[in-house]
Design an enzyme around this catalytic site. Structure first.
Site, PDB file in Angstrom:
ATOM      1  N   LYS A 101       1.047  64.151 -54.791  1.00 44.41           N
ATOM      2  CA  LYS A 101      -0.304  63.699 -55.130  1.00 44.41           C
ATOM      3  C   LYS A 101      -0.966  64.645 -56.144  1.00 44.41           C
ATOM      4  O   LYS A 101      -1.840  64.240 -56.900  1.00 44.41           O
ATOM      5  CB  LYS A 101      -1.175  63.609 -53.874  1.00 44.41           C
TER       6      LYS A 101
HETATM    7  C1  LIG Z   1       1.567  59.341 -50.974  1.00 43.36           C
HETATM    8  C2  LIG Z   1       2.972  59.730 -50.687  1.00 43.36           C
HETATM    9  C3  LIG Z   1       4.036  58.813 -50.825  1.00 43.36           C
HETATM   10  C4  LIG Z   1       3.830  57.362 -51.210  1.00 43.36           C
HETATM   11  O1  LIG Z   1       3.436  57.197 -52.541  1.00 43.36           O
HETATM   12  P1  LIG Z   1       2.765  55.821 -53.015  1.00 43.36           P
HETATM   13  O2  LIG Z   1       2.298  56.055 -54.395  1.00 43.36           O
HETATM   14  O3  LIG Z   1       1.643  55.574 -52.048  1.00 43.36           O
HETATM   15  O4  LIG Z   1       3.816  54.772 -52.934  1.00 43.36           O
HETATM   16  C5  LIG Z   1       5.324  59.272 -50.603  1.00 43.36           C
HETATM   17  N1  LIG Z   1       5.559  60.540 -50.205  1.00 43.36           N
HETATM   18  C6  LIG Z   1       4.571  61.446 -50.050  1.00 43.36           C
HETATM   19  C7  LIG Z   1       4.903  62.827 -49.606  1.00 43.36           C
HETATM   20  C8  LIG Z   1       3.238  61.080 -50.292  1.00 43.36           C
HETATM   21  O5  LIG Z   1       2.251  61.987 -50.118  1.00 43.36           O
END
Ligand SMILES: *Cc1c(COP(=O)(O)O)cnc(C)c1O
Length: 494
Positions: free
Chosen positions: A112
Site C-alpha cells: 500500500k
Molecule cells: C491490500 C492488499 C492486497 C490486495 O490488494 P488489492 O489492490 O486490494 O487487490 C494484497 N496483499 C496485501 C498485503 C495487501 O495489503
C-alpha cells in the site's frame, strides 16, 4: 485525456479534478477515457532508468496539467530513503522463469506504500490546481494496514490532515503500536470500542452528516477518504508493472519485447487492474493471473462470468484479501464493455439488490483473453511458505504465498511456462504468527517478541520500520464509543 465516471461517461474531468474529487457523485469510479501507448523504444529507455524516473515517465502520461518537474518532485518525495532498499520495488529472481516483485520495502512494510507515499502529494497539488482552498481532512477506518500506510503517507503533507479510527480489539499488537506511535503534526489516531464494522459505520455516518459538512466547510475544511478508489491511488501502481518488466529484461529473464505473466494476490482488484492498464499501454504481458484466498468470489467470476457475493465470508491468514466486493472490478468491466456506463449501472444495481450479476458472452470472452484465476486455502498457504523457505531459503508472507501457489497451479494446468512475476505484497514480518507456524515454529509470544522470534529463527533482519517501533513513544491513547466519533473529528480539527 479526460477522466470519466464508470456510471456516467458524459461526466468528465481533468486528472487533477478527478483526484481532488475521489469518488464520483454517481457512485462511479473515475477512469481515463484513453490509454497512452508506450513504445518498445520507450520501454528500452525505462530499463536504464531508476524507479523514480520510471515513475515520472509513466505518470506524466496521465497527468497533463502537471509539469514533469512537479511530478519529479512527487516521485522524489514518495520513493527515496523512506524505502530500505535503493530500489523502491526490487525484483528478486527465484529461478529461470520466476521472480518476485517485492513491493514492501516502504515505511509500513506492505505494498500500500507504493500508492500511499505518492497519493498525498498528488492530492495536495490537485486540490491547488482545481482551485480548492479548503484543507482536506482524510478520515480512515482501518482494519490495520491501510490506516498505517495512509498515516505515513499524509504526515506533514501541506494542506492535508488525517484522522484514523481503528477497532480497539480488531488489530494486532504490532499494528496498534505502529499507529499509536505515529509521528507528524497533522495526524490523529483514535481507538473505537468495537470491531471494524463499528469503526467503518461510524466513519460512514460522519461522511453523510450534512450538518457537520456545513460546519467544517465554514471553518475551511472538507472530508475525504483514503480508502476510496481514488485514481491517485491506482496510477502509481501502474508504474511497478513497467518497472518489473524492465528488471526482468535487465536480469536476462526475458528479452525486450518478450511477454511475461503476472500473478497478483487480489482483494479489491486495484493491484491487478493496474497491471491490466500497463498491458493496455503496450507492456508485453501474456496473462494476468488473479489469486484469491478462500474468499474466492473473483476466481468464480473469472471461470463463469457470474459475480456472486452471496457466500460465506472467511477470515483467513491473508486478511488483506478477505473481501467479497472487489470495488475496482467496476473499472475493468467498464473497459471490457466498451465504456458502457448504462451497463455498469445495471450490473452495480444488481450487485446491491441481489448480490450478483452475470456478464454477457462478449465480455466474458474479453476477460478470458487476458485473465486466469485461482485460489488457495490457509493450510496450503502455510505449506507453500514452509516449502519455499526450506527448499529455496526464501521467506514470503501469506498474501504472496497465495499468489505463488496459484501461479504453480496455473502452470501445471495450462502448461504455460512464460516467465512470470509474482507480485509480493507484504513483508513476512507483517504476518509473523502465520509465517512462524508455516516454518514449523510456534507463535507463542506477544507483539514485537514475535518479530524477534522470526528474526532469530530465520536469521533475517527485522525491517527497520518495525525495529524502530521499540524506541517510539505512544502519542495516541484515546479510545471512544462509536457514538462519540463525530466529536473526535470536530475537536481534532480545532
Ligand atoms: C491490500 C492488499 C492486497 C490486495 O490488494 P488489492 O489492490 O486490494 O487487490 C494484497 N496483499 C496485501 C498485503 C495487501 O495489503
Amino acid at each position: 485525456m479526460r477522466y470519466v465516471s464508470t456510471r456516467d461517461n458524459a461526466l468528465n474531468m481533468t486528472a487533477a479534478q478527478a483526484i481532488a474529487t475521489g469518488l464520483s457523485r454517481d457512485g462511479g469510479l473515475f477512469t481515463p477515457d484513453t490509454f497512452p501507448a508506450v513504445s518498445m523504444g520507450e520501454i528500452e529507455l525505462l530499463c536504464k532508468a531508476d524507479y523514480r524516473e520510471r515513475a515520472v515517465k509513466i505518470m506524466k502520461l496521465f497527468l497533463e496539467e502537471f509539469t514533469e518537474e512537479e511530478i519529479r518532485g512527487f516521485a522524489a518525495a514518495a520513493y527515496s530513503d523512506n524505502y530500505d532498499t535503493p530500489d523502491s520495488a526490487p525484483l528478486r529472481k527465484l529461478d529461470d522463469t520466476t521472480a518476485f516483485l517485492e513491493l514492501w520495502h516502504g515505511p509500513t512494510c506492505a505494498f500500500k506504500d507504493m500508492a500511499l507515499q505518492m497519493l498525498p502529494h498528488l492530492l495536495s497539488a490537485s486540490l491547488k490546481k482545481s482551485g480548492e482552498n479548503r484543507e482536506v481532512c482524510i478520515l480512515v477506518a482501518t482494519s490495520g494496514d491501510t490506516g498505517k500506510a495512509a498515516l505515513e503517507g499524509f504526515k506533514d503533507v501541506d494542506g492535508t490532515s488525517i484522522l484514523v479510527f481503528y477497532p480497539e480489539d480488531g488489530v494486532s499488537d504490532v499494528q496498534k503500536l505502529q499507529m499509536t506511535t505515529q509521528e507528524g503534526a497533522n495526524v490523529g489516531v483514535c481507538a473505537v470500542k468495537g470491531n471494524f464494522d463499528d469503526a467503518q459505520s461510524g466513519v460512514k455516518a460522519i461522511f453523510s452528516d450534512e450538518q457537520l459538512r456545513e460546519e467544517l466547510n465554514e471553518r475551511g475544511y472538507f472530508l475525504s477518504s483514503a480508502n476510496s478508489i481514488n485514481w491517485g491511488r491506482l496510477l502509481p501502481q501502474v508504474v511497478y508493472y513497467f518497472s518489473a518488466y524492465c528488471d526482468m529484461v535487465n536480469n536476462g529473464l526475458v528479452k525486450l519485447g518478450d511477454k511475461v505473466n503476472f500473478c497478483v494476490p487480489t482483494g479489491n482488484f486495484g493491484n491487478i487492474l493496474a497491471g491490466y492498464y500497463a498491458m493496455k499501454m503496450g507492456l508485453p504481458v501474456n496473462r494476468l493471473v488473479c489469486a484469491s484466498n478462500a474468499n474466492n468470489v473473483l476466481t468464480d467470476f473469472i471461470k463463469t462470468g457470474t459475480y456472486d457475493k452471496n457466500r460465506q465470508f472467511h477470515t483467513t491468514v491473508s486478511p488483506s484479501m478477505d473481501i467479497l466486493i472487489s470495488s475496482n472490478l467496476e473499472r475493468l468491466l467498464f473497459d471490457l464493455s466498451g465504456m458502457d456506463d448504462a451497463q455498469i449501472r445495471s450490473w452495480m444495481a444488481m450487485l446491491s439488490s441481489e448480490g450478483k450479476y452475470t456478464v454477457p458472452d462478449e465480455v466474458k470472452a474479453k476477460l478470458d483473453a487476458v485473465f486466469s484465476g485461482g485460489f488457495c486455502d490457509d493450510d496450503t498457504t502455510r505449506k507453500v511458505i514452509g516449502e519455499l523457505y526450506n527448499e529455496q531459503n526464501y521467506l514470503i508472507d501469506t498474501h504472496t504465498a497465495v499468489a505463488y501457489k496459484v501461479l504453480c497451479d496455473y502452470r501445471a494446468e495450462n502448461g504455460d511456462n512464460t516467465p512470470a512475476v509474482v507480485v509480493s505484497t507484504a513483508s513476512p514480518y507483517k504476518f509473523c504468527d502465520a509465517v512462524l507456524e508455516a516454518i514449523g515454529e510456534t507463535a507463542d509470544v506477544p507483539g514485537l517478541e514475535l518479530v524477534d522470534k522470526l528474526s532469530a529463527v530465520t536469521g533475517t533482519a527485522v525491517p527497520k520500520p518495525l525495529e524502530t517501533l521499540r524506541s517510539k513513544t505512544r502519542r495516541f491513547t484515546e479510545s471512544v464509543e462509536k457514538t462519540a466519533m463525530k466529536e473526535v473529528v470536530t475537536s481534532f480539527l480545532n
